[in-house]
Design a protein around this motif. Structure first.
Motif, PDB file in Angstrom:
ATOM      1  N   TYR A   1      21.650  20.356 -14.449  1.00  0.00           N
ATOM      2  CA  TYR A   1      22.128  21.873 -14.063  1.00  0.00           C
ATOM      3  C   TYR A   1      23.486  22.266 -14.621  1.00  0.00           C
ATOM      4  O   TYR A   1      24.151  21.212 -14.951  1.00  0.00           O
ATOM      5  CB  TYR A   1      22.079  21.928 -12.494  1.00  0.00           C
ATOM      6  CG  TYR A   1      22.968  21.006 -11.769  1.00  0.00           C
ATOM      7  CD1 TYR A   1      24.219  21.346 -11.492  1.00  0.00           C
ATOM      8  CD2 TYR A   1      22.805  19.661 -11.380  1.00  0.00           C
ATOM      9  CE1 TYR A   1      25.289  20.464 -10.688  1.00  0.00           C
ATOM     10  CE2 TYR A   1      23.495  18.770 -10.865  1.00  0.00           C
ATOM     11  CZ  TYR A   1      24.821  18.929 -10.474  1.00  0.00           C
ATOM     12  OH  TYR A   1      25.813  18.279 -10.020  1.00  0.00           O
TER      13      TYR A   1
ATOM     14  N   GLU B   1      19.331  25.041 -14.311  1.00  0.00           N
ATOM     15  CA  GLU B   1      19.462  26.266 -13.262  1.00  0.00           C
ATOM     16  C   GLU B   1      20.979  26.026 -13.173  1.00  0.00           C
ATOM     17  O   GLU B   1      21.726  25.063 -13.430  1.00  0.00           O
ATOM     18  CB  GLU B   1      19.035  25.450 -12.189  1.00  0.00           C
ATOM     19  CG  GLU B   1      19.192  26.212 -10.818  1.00  0.00           C
ATOM     20  CD  GLU B   1      17.969  27.825 -10.963  1.00  0.00           C
ATOM     21  OE1 GLU B   1      18.590  28.622 -10.804  1.00  0.00           O
ATOM     22  OE2 GLU B   1      17.050  27.317 -10.904  1.00  0.00           O
TER      23      GLU B   1
ATOM     24  N   VAL C   1      19.309  19.874  -7.476  1.00  0.00           N
ATOM     25  CA  VAL C   1      18.930  21.336  -7.421  1.00  0.00           C
ATOM     26  C   VAL C   1      17.575  21.410  -7.721  1.00  0.00           C
ATOM     27  O   VAL C   1      16.662  20.845  -8.453  1.00  0.00           O
ATOM     28  CB  VAL C   1      19.580  22.023  -8.609  1.00  0.00           C
ATOM     29  CG1 VAL C   1      19.432  23.363  -8.639  1.00  0.00           C
ATOM     30  CG2 VAL C   1      21.197  21.498  -8.802  1.00  0.00           C
TER      31      VAL C   1
ATOM     32  N   LYS D   1      18.423  26.585  -2.879  1.00  0.00           N
ATOM     33  CA  LYS D   1      18.602  26.232  -4.120  1.00  0.00           C
ATOM     34  C   LYS D   1      18.894  24.641  -4.205  1.00  0.00           C
ATOM     35  O   LYS D   1      18.517  23.912  -5.210  1.00  0.00           O
ATOM     36  CB  LYS D   1      19.306  26.924  -5.241  1.00  0.00           C
ATOM     37  CG  LYS D   1      19.341  26.605  -6.494  1.00  0.00           C
ATOM     38  CD  LYS D   1      20.592  27.228  -7.366  1.00  0.00           C
ATOM     39  CE  LYS D   1      20.323  28.659  -7.489  1.00  0.00           C
ATOM     40  NZ  LYS D   1      20.992  29.248  -8.484  1.00  0.00           N
ATOM     41  N   ILE D   2      19.884  24.180  -3.364  1.00  0.00           N
ATOM     42  CA  ILE D   2      20.344  22.863  -3.362  1.00  0.00           C
ATOM     43  C   ILE D   2      19.416  22.026  -2.455  1.00  0.00           C
ATOM     44  O   ILE D   2      19.407  22.234  -1.174  1.00  0.00           O
ATOM     45  CB  ILE D   2      21.803  22.901  -2.742  1.00  0.00           C
ATOM     46  CG1 ILE D   2      22.564  24.019  -3.738  1.00  0.00           C
ATOM     47  CG2 ILE D   2      22.588  21.567  -2.847  1.00  0.00           C
ATOM     48  CD1 ILE D   2      22.744  23.678  -5.083  1.00  0.00           C
TER      49      ILE D   2
ATOM     50  N   ASP E   1      26.143  29.770  -4.208  1.00  0.00           N
ATOM     51  CA  ASP E   1      25.038  28.804  -3.749  1.00  0.00           C
ATOM     52  C   ASP E   1      25.874  27.705  -3.021  1.00  0.00           C
ATOM     53  O   ASP E   1      25.271  26.984  -2.061  1.00  0.00           O
ATOM     54  CB  ASP E   1      24.595  28.049  -4.880  1.00  0.00           C
ATOM     55  CG  ASP E   1      23.716  29.098  -5.670  1.00  0.00           C
ATOM     56  OD1 ASP E   1      22.666  29.733  -5.268  1.00  0.00           O
ATOM     57  OD2 ASP E   1      23.751  29.212  -6.903  1.00  0.00           O
TER      58      ASP E   1
ATOM     59  N   VAL F   1      24.414  26.432 -10.684  1.00  0.00           N
ATOM     60  CA  VAL F   1      24.793  26.626  -9.392  1.00  0.00           C
ATOM     61  C   VAL F   1      26.226  27.221  -9.183  1.00  0.00           C
ATOM     62  O   VAL F   1      27.243  26.973  -9.856  1.00  0.00           O
ATOM     63  CB  VAL F   1      24.792  25.090  -8.778  1.00  0.00           C
ATOM     64  CG1 VAL F   1      25.681  24.924  -7.598  1.00  0.00           C
ATOM     65  CG2 VAL F   1      23.706  24.265  -9.009  1.00  0.00           C
TER      66      VAL F   1
END
Length: 524
Positions: free
Chosen positions: A224, A37, A523, A502-503, A247, A39
């Motif tokens: 991530y 993912e 994440v 997302k966090i 994000d 960030v």
């Protein structure tokens, strides 16, 4: 043919198993990173990742800590804790420091973080910063490698700020000698090789993509990758979060106004996180302007309604959680516009037709310089200050500069009368901040003051080891700043961030200039 085919299949499968077992295999690593993912983090200035030499100030402050780690770190309360150095010893005379390194740590290229790498980094930092006021660089006499994990630093005089300087985001975080040509201290920088959570994959003027360092955290890397995006305007950073382009926004990475932050508080798609900070924003004066003497600086502070600028009680330059600050060594100045005007009139000033005070046909008019790229809230605060001082008969002309122009005015051209600025991350230990901005040298006065008494006190502070003596000198330092009105607080800043859903977990590192705790960032 059938038998050969089976053998071939077995060999292929065996080869695939070997490849899969090799955690540092580049192709496998690339595949994992593609699946990781991303960030997206909004920053206010150009990253300049191609210049991310740990021993310079060339790149964006925000990206150093993603790649490089310090020997020593701050804990949540500002005390020192182990970083790359597992422990250390300081001689009784304060002139010798021995650091014992964590022997498990590796750089992102797999080479060890050893005493030779530390020696290389410090010598390169000294080479790249010849005029530095940091004690570690200016007072350094010699560096001796005792063994692979032990290094000894000897200084020409008492140096009581070494641990604090090593905590900073730059220029003393540890880099691999492989980062430069021929591994020479003076070698040309090639690439950023550190022991931090990430290594650079690609970069441009607008962004820098970083992928996990496979050797980080005893070969337990983060899961991530991060993408720093330059978004200069505070409102644009807010919009980027709402659109999904970012994000994480906020803090010194790329500040947003309190009103913008407030717009996210009731939205379940975002999380507003706040941590107690140590930073102060303040109004400073150009020491070359002779008209701005102690009396007039005091008048200006009396005429500013600080309650309209901040929701904190503003007592002095430093807030109460900064080391050496006490209830008695900083004084609160109460808003009193009548007293301010009375002092001006006793000094021979009289109001003109425009409502501003003047003397000898010289109107009290001053240029206030600010920037809004890093600190968008300064515009509103400057306008409130302008209005307050207008009521007191003092004219303020606000000039908003871009980031580069602002720092040119502060450090080079000195084209301002008043300027907004902020204390440094190491305000936890305020000596370095004061020494860099308020200390006179043999060549010139300080950046924000020309005060020999203050300079002498700073010299004394840097030469003592005993904590009681430090406190006594600090009391005099802070009192001098208050008595001479060498800085007027306009806000005490907490660390505020807004993150997307997302966090799942966001932790503050304790250091404003490198605020994200990457190891504990979770994440979804």
């Amino acid at each position: 043919m059938k038998k050969l085919s089976v053998i071939g299949v077995i060999m292929i499968l065996f080869s695939l198993v070997l490849t899969g077992c090799n955690g540092t295999n580049k192709e496998s690593s690339d595949e994992n990173n593609q699946e990781a993912e991303t960030v997206n983090i909004a920053i206010s200035d150009e990253p300049k990742a191609e210049q991310l030499d740990a021993t310079t100030y060339n790149s964006s402050m925000a990206i150093y800590s993603a790649v490089y780690e310090p020997l020593v770190e701050y804990d949540e309360k500002g005390a020192f804790k182990p970083g790359l150095a597992a422990s250390w010893e300081i001689s009784e005379d304060g002139k010798k420091y021995i650091f014992y390194l964590n022997e498990k740590v590796k750089f992102s290229d797999g080479s060890p973080v050893d005493a030779e790498a530390v020696k290389f980094t410090i010598e390169r930092a000294k080479f790249n910063n010849e005029m530095s006021s940091l004690q570690l660089l200016s007072n350094l006499e010699k560096i001796e490698v005792i063994d692979e994990q032990t290094i000894e630093l000897t200084f020409t005089e008492i140096s009581n700020q070494i641990l604090a300087e090593l905590c900073q985001t730059r220029p003393l975080r540890i880099m691999s000698p492989h980062s430069v040509e021929e591994e020479k201290v003076s070698g040309k920088f090639i690439e950023a090789i550190g022991s931090g959570a990430f290594m650079i994959k690609e970069s441009s003027a607008e962004h820098v993509l970083m992928i996990p360092n496979p050797y980080y955290n005893d070969e337990n890397p983060v899961n991530y990758q991060i993408n720093f995006k330059m978004i200069e305007d505070g409102s644009s950073r807010t919009l980027a979060l709402k659109s999904g382009e970012a994000d994480i926004i906020g803090g010194t990475l790329g500040a947003v106004t309190d009103s913008d932050i407030g717009s996210f508080e009731s939205d379940t798609e975002y999380n507003v996180v706040e941590f107690e900070g140590t930073m102060s924003h303040f109004l400073a004066f150009n020491p070359d302007n002779q008209e701005l003497n102690t009396t007039l600086r005091n008048v200006i502070e009396l005429a500013i309604d600080k309650a309209s600028l901040s929701d904190k009680e503003l007592v002095g330059l430093f807030r109460e959680n900064v080391q050496y600050v006490s209830e008695v060594n900083q004084k609160a100045v109460t808003y009193d516009i009548e007293k301010a005007m009375s002092i001006l009139e006793s000094e021979g000033y009289a109001k003109n037709k425009a409502g501003y005070y003047e003397k000898d046909h010289q109107e009290l008019s001053f240029d206030l310089v600010i920037q809004t790229t890093e600190f968008p809230e300064w515009k509103q605060q400057a306008e409130l200050l302008e209005n307050d001082l207008k009521k007191a008969g003092i004219k303020i002309n606000i000039t908003i500069l871009d980031r580069e122009g602002y720092y040119d005015a502060l450090w080079k051209t000195k084209e301002y009368d008043l300027i907004f600025y902020r204390t440094y991350t190491d305000a936890l230990l305020p000596y370095n901040f004061l020494n860099s901005l308020y200390h006179n040298t043999e060549e010139e006065h300080g950046v924000l003051a020309n005060d020999e008494v203050l300079s002498q006190l700073l010299d004394e502070f840097g030469q003592v080891i005993d904590e009681q003596q430090k406190q006594q000198i600090a009391d005099k330092l802070f009192k001098r700043i208050s008595d001479e009105t060498l800085a007027i607080p306009i806000d005490y800043k907490d660390e505020k961030f807004v993150v997307s859903d997302k966090i799942s977990e966001f932790s503050y590192s304790g250091l404003s200039d490198s605020p994200i705790d990457y190891k504990n960032l979770m994440v979804k």
